[in-house]
Design a protein around this motif. Structure first.
Motif, PDB file in Angstrom:
ATOM      1  N   HIS A 158      -3.091  -8.993   5.947  1.00 47.32           N
ATOM      2  CA  HIS A 158      -3.207  -8.032   4.843  1.00 47.32           C
ATOM      3  C   HIS A 158      -2.478  -8.543   3.609  1.00 47.32           C
ATOM      4  O   HIS A 158      -2.972  -8.399   2.480  1.00 47.32           O
ATOM      5  CB  HIS A 158      -2.622  -6.680   5.263  1.00 47.32           C
ATOM      6  CG  HIS A 158      -3.403  -5.980   6.312  1.00 47.32           C
ATOM      7  ND1 HIS A 158      -2.949  -4.851   6.965  1.00 47.32           N
ATOM      8  CD2 HIS A 158      -4.627  -6.238   6.853  1.00 47.32           C
ATOM      9  CE1 HIS A 158      -3.847  -4.453   7.848  1.00 47.32           C
ATOM     10  NE2 HIS A 158      -4.871  -5.284   7.789  1.00 47.32           N
ATOM     11  N   ARG A 159      -1.296  -9.114   3.832  1.00 48.27           N
ATOM     12  CA  ARG A 159      -0.537  -9.639   2.703  1.00 48.27           C
ATOM     13  C   ARG A 159      -1.313 -10.754   1.995  1.00 48.27           C
ATOM     14  O   ARG A 159      -1.385 -10.797   0.767  1.00 48.27           O
ATOM     15  CB  ARG A 159       0.819 -10.154   3.209  1.00 48.27           C
ATOM     16  CG  ARG A 159       1.680 -10.912   2.214  1.00 48.27           C
ATOM     17  CD  ARG A 159       1.892 -10.161   0.910  1.00 48.27           C
ATOM     18  NE  ARG A 159       2.482  -8.848   1.115  1.00 48.27           N
ATOM     19  CZ  ARG A 159       2.620  -7.940   0.158  1.00 48.27           C
ATOM     20  NH1 ARG A 159       2.200  -8.204  -1.073  1.00 48.27           N
ATOM     21  NH2 ARG A 159       3.152  -6.764   0.417  1.00 48.27           N
ATOM     22  N   GLU A 160      -1.905 -11.656   2.757  1.00 48.45           N
ATOM     23  CA  GLU A 160      -2.694 -12.734   2.158  1.00 48.45           C
ATOM     24  C   GLU A 160      -3.892 -12.171   1.395  1.00 48.45           C
ATOM     25  O   GLU A 160      -4.199 -12.629   0.280  1.00 48.45           O
ATOM     26  CB  GLU A 160      -3.169 -13.689   3.256  1.00 48.45           C
ATOM     27  CG  GLU A 160      -2.045 -14.466   3.936  1.00 48.45           C
ATOM     28  CD  GLU A 160      -2.505 -15.180   5.189  1.00 48.45           C
ATOM     29  OE1 GLU A 160      -3.706 -15.053   5.535  1.00 48.45           O
ATOM     30  OE2 GLU A 160      -1.681 -15.860   5.830  1.00 48.45           O
ATOM     31  N   THR A 204       0.333   0.026   0.163  1.00 47.83           N
ATOM     32  CA  THR A 204       1.512  -0.388  -0.589  1.00 47.83           C
ATOM     33  C   THR A 204       2.351   0.835  -0.969  1.00 47.83           C
ATOM     34  O   THR A 204       1.934   1.982  -0.811  1.00 47.83           O
ATOM     35  CB  THR A 204       1.123  -1.102  -1.898  1.00 47.83           C
ATOM     36  OG1 THR A 204       0.525  -0.138  -2.794  1.00 47.83           O
ATOM     37  CG2 THR A 204       0.167  -2.235  -1.654  1.00 47.83           C
ATOM     38  N   ARG A 205       3.517   0.555  -1.505  1.00 55.29           N
ATOM     39  CA  ARG A 205       4.290   1.601  -2.180  1.00 55.29           C
ATOM     40  C   ARG A 205       3.524   2.044  -3.422  1.00 55.29           C
ATOM     41  O   ARG A 205       2.535   1.414  -3.832  1.00 55.29           O
ATOM     42  CB  ARG A 205       5.668   1.089  -2.567  1.00 55.29           C
ATOM     43  CG  ARG A 205       5.659  -0.085  -3.529  1.00 55.29           C
ATOM     44  CD  ARG A 205       7.014  -0.293  -4.162  1.00 55.29           C
ATOM     45  NE  ARG A 205       7.120  -1.533  -4.927  1.00 55.29           N
ATOM     46  CZ  ARG A 205       6.636  -1.716  -6.143  1.00 55.29           C
ATOM     47  NH1 ARG A 205       5.963  -0.741  -6.752  1.00 55.29           N
ATOM     48  NH2 ARG A 205       6.798  -2.872  -6.765  1.00 55.29           N
ATOM     49  N   VAL A 206       3.973   3.116  -4.056  1.00 51.25           N
ATOM     50  CA  VAL A 206       3.361   3.585  -5.297  1.00 51.25           C
ATOM     51  C   VAL A 206       3.620   2.561  -6.405  1.00 51.25           C
ATOM     52  O   VAL A 206       4.744   2.073  -6.572  1.00 51.25           O
ATOM     53  CB  VAL A 206       3.942   4.960  -5.698  1.00 51.25           C
ATOM     54  CG1 VAL A 206       3.394   5.405  -7.048  1.00 51.25           C
ATOM     55  CG2 VAL A 206       3.628   6.008  -4.628  1.00 51.25           C
ATOM     56  N   LEU A 207       2.576   2.220  -7.137  1.00 46.70           N
ATOM     57  CA  LEU A 207       2.724   1.299  -8.255  1.00 46.70           C
ATOM     58  C   LEU A 207       3.439   1.992  -9.416  1.00 46.70           C
ATOM     59  O   LEU A 207       3.170   3.160  -9.714  1.00 46.70           O
ATOM     60  CB  LEU A 207       1.355   0.820  -8.736  1.00 46.70           C
ATOM     61  CG  LEU A 207       0.461   0.102  -7.715  1.00 46.70           C
ATOM     62  CD1 LEU A 207      -0.870  -0.275  -8.359  1.00 46.70           C
ATOM     63  CD2 LEU A 207       1.149  -1.122  -7.137  1.00 46.70           C
ATOM     64  N   GLY A 259       3.852  -9.434  -4.599  1.00 50.81           N
ATOM     65  CA  GLY A 259       5.105  -9.014  -3.992  1.00 50.81           C
ATOM     66  C   GLY A 259       5.282  -7.523  -3.828  1.00 50.81           C
ATOM     67  O   GLY A 259       6.298  -7.087  -3.273  1.00 50.81           O
ATOM     68  N   VAL A 260       4.337  -6.708  -4.281  1.00 53.17           N
ATOM     69  CA  VAL A 260       4.443  -5.264  -4.061  1.00 53.17           C
ATOM     70  C   VAL A 260       4.424  -4.992  -2.552  1.00 53.17           C
ATOM     71  O   VAL A 260       3.516  -5.422  -1.846  1.00 53.17           O
ATOM     72  CB  VAL A 260       3.300  -4.508  -4.765  1.00 53.17           C
ATOM     73  CG1 VAL A 260       3.307  -3.033  -4.378  1.00 53.17           C
ATOM     74  CG2 VAL A 260       3.413  -4.661  -6.274  1.00 53.17           C
ATOM     75  N   GLU A 261       5.426  -4.299  -2.073  1.00 54.61           N
ATOM     76  CA  GLU A 261       5.616  -4.141  -0.629  1.00 54.61           C
ATOM     77  C   GLU A 261       4.599  -3.161  -0.035  1.00 54.61           C
ATOM     78  O   GLU A 261       4.130  -2.236  -0.695  1.00 54.61           O
ATOM     79  CB  GLU A 261       7.027  -3.626  -0.319  1.00 54.61           C
ATOM     80  CG  GLU A 261       8.155  -4.505  -0.840  1.00 54.61           C
ATOM     81  CD  GLU A 261       8.573  -4.108  -2.248  1.00 54.61           C
ATOM     82  OE1 GLU A 261       7.881  -3.274  -2.860  1.00 54.61           O
ATOM     83  OE2 GLU A 261       9.586  -4.643  -2.726  1.00 54.61           O
ATOM     84  N   PHE A 280      -4.707   0.088  -0.926  1.00 58.14           N
ATOM     85  CA  PHE A 280      -5.010   0.111   0.507  1.00 58.14           C
ATOM     86  C   PHE A 280      -5.812  -1.139   0.846  1.00 58.14           C
ATOM     87  O   PHE A 280      -6.759  -1.497   0.136  1.00 58.14           O
ATOM     88  CB  PHE A 280      -5.811   1.371   0.835  1.00 58.14           C
ATOM     89  CG  PHE A 280      -6.429   1.379   2.211  1.00 58.14           C
ATOM     90  CD1 PHE A 280      -5.673   1.721   3.323  1.00 58.14           C
ATOM     91  CD2 PHE A 280      -7.766   1.060   2.389  1.00 58.14           C
ATOM     92  CE1 PHE A 280      -6.244   1.745   4.591  1.00 58.14           C
ATOM     93  CE2 PHE A 280      -8.346   1.081   3.657  1.00 58.14           C
ATOM     94  CZ  PHE A 280      -7.576   1.424   4.755  1.00 58.14           C
ATOM     95  N   VAL A 281      -5.434  -1.814   1.919  1.00 56.17           N
ATOM     96  CA  VAL A 281      -6.128  -3.006   2.403  1.00 56.17           C
ATOM     97  C   VAL A 281      -6.466  -2.792   3.872  1.00 56.17           C
ATOM     98  O   VAL A 281      -5.582  -2.453   4.674  1.00 56.17           O
ATOM     99  CB  VAL A 281      -5.255  -4.273   2.274  1.00 56.17           C
ATOM    100  CG1 VAL A 281      -6.002  -5.494   2.806  1.00 56.17           C
ATOM    101  CG2 VAL A 281      -4.823  -4.494   0.835  1.00 56.17           C
TER     102      VAL A 281
END
Length: 438
Positions: A327-329, A264-267, A340-342, A302-303
């Motif tokens: 991965h999104r699921e 993902t992007r940085v939280l 929704g975090v990209e 990371f997924v």
């Protein structure tokens, strides 16, 4: 002979792009000769070249990388340097206790080499001796954890069994029902580590990047040809896992299977507070076809899940497009509080697997040697087998070298088309059966 099995990875590996940029070494041109030539600058090849340089300080060791360092398989894994053995074919996931003890010692040696080198050369790869969680969601996964606990008891290893109510304090998510925490695993940023190891090689190692070997001739000397020249070796060390089949060895005995990861992007700080739990952790699934999850040092998620059998050893865009949805699921099931975090990056990376989970260590033919087929344990196993192979070539023998030499190596695969049909069917069914663990 013409080499047709060659690496070609996708351009979107997050670990590679987020690690410190480095200037690649020039590709090889013209004609060179050396006593020692190592093919493959991943964990195994870097370790072998480094140790050969120590044993033979007056010899030039040539190290060849088809792509750039940190871009290939070693820079694409999940970044777990695991100490514990895990025999998925055994009822307690430990199996023969003597083999398990030697495997534990071997993996720990690999960890020690990595930790010593990162300290010696100040390699910034986010290395943390943080341990790891093995998590389960469904009853079948919980049964796996209970069986593994019995195996760890037999092996005399420390662990902590964490129940559902306590897991959010560790992971920040209520998704998991049970987990085993084992303290011995080291987590790291794999591409950053590989880059750092390459830039700290001894002076008598010459690294050539972007040098794809296209032909090889075996004889009293080994001649490796590429589009801009050739390299003549007295002794050749293959450290390129499944791509060793392209050099004529272990054909039909290794499986180039790809697995896929997203970052993902940085939280944001607000998102981090919503997630809670520890600020840095890693979790592997009870089901081997489930999802590996990490919260990284730079506050990304990371997924990793999903597999494909890529016989040509190359990445394929169709799998990236298919598996990023999975991965999104997987992400949304675990982190609804961060919906929704990209994803900034999604990529594939090759594993070299064998059907009996064994690798090759030692001679392949006169003056050709290999440490091949790490079976998904490239960080520790590649590092330690590359080092020990160089020790053995220098005339050393010890308990670990003898243990590796006694291995029967990868067993034979069925012929095509039965192999592809069987592997693809197994991957599809196993990923489906993983259920919520995926």
């Amino acid at each position: 002979m013409k080499i047709t099995l060659t690496p070609q990875d996708d351009v979107s590996c997050g670990w590679f792009h987020l690690s410190k940029p480095r200037k690649p070494k020039p590709s090889h041109e013209g004609t060179s000769a050396a006593r020692w030539v190592v093919v493959g600058a991943g964990f195994t090849g870097l370790a072998a070249a480094r140790q050969l340089a120590v044993h033979y300080p007056n010899d030039e060791i040539i190290l060849i990388e088809a792509q750039v360092v940190g871009y290939g398989a070693s820079g694409r894994n999940a970044g777990f340097a695991i100490d514990l053995p895990h025999d998925i074919g055994a009822e307690d996931y430990i199996g023969d206790i003597e083999i398990a003890k030697k495997t534990l010692k071997l993996n720990t040696m690999g960890q020690t080499i990595i930790k010593d080198l990162t300290r010696q050369y100040s390699i910034d790869c986010q290395l943390r001796e943080s341990g790891k969680y093995q998590g389960a969601v469904e009853p079948r996964g919980i049964a796996v954890l209970d069986a593994y606990r019995r195996g760890l008891d037999k092996l005399g290893q420390n662990y902590e069994m964490i129940e559902e109510a306590d897991l959010p304090g560790h992971l920040g998510t209520t998704f998991y029902k049970k987990a085993i925490f084992s303290p011995g695993t080291v987590l790291l940023q794999p591409s950053a580590l590989v880059k750092g190891l390459a830039d700290s090689l001894p002076d008598n190692v010459t690294l050539y990047e972007n040098t794809l070997i296209t032909d090889v001739e075996y004889g009293q000397k080994i001649v490796l040809s590429h589009q801009s020249g050739k390299i003549i070796a007295d002794k050749l060390v293959l450290a390129n896992n499944a791509f060793g089949m392209g050099f004529g060895f272990l054909k039909g005995r290794m499986l180039p299977v790809f697995t896929y990861g997203s970052l993902t992007r940085v939280l944001s700080e607000e998102e981090q507070s919503r997630l809670a739990g520890k600020s840095f952790w890693g979790l592997t699934p009870a089901d081997p076809f489930g999802s590996t999850i990490r919260r990284t040092a730079d506050n990304r998620i990371f997924v990793r899940n999903s597999f494909s059998f890529n016989r040509d050893g190359k990445s394929h865009e169709k799998y990236l497009q298919r598996f990023v949805r999975r991965h999104r699921e997987s992400y949304e099931r675990r982190f609804p509080m961060l919906s929704g975090v990209e994803f900034d990056y999604t990529w594939g990376g090759s594993l070299s697997l064998s059907r009996n989970h064994m690798g090759h260590f030692g001679e392949l033919r006169p003056n050709v040697y290999g440490a091949l087929c790490c079976n998904g344990l490239g960080v520790t196993r590649g590092t330690v087998t590359g080092t020990l192979l160089a020790d053995w070539l220098a005339g050393q023998r010890n308990e670990m070298i003898d243990f590796l030499l006694k291995s029967n190596g990868p067993n034979a695969n069925p012929p095509e088309p039965f192999l592809s049909i069987g592997v693809n069917a197994t991957l599809m069914w196993s990923q489906f059966r993983a259920g919520k663990e995926s």
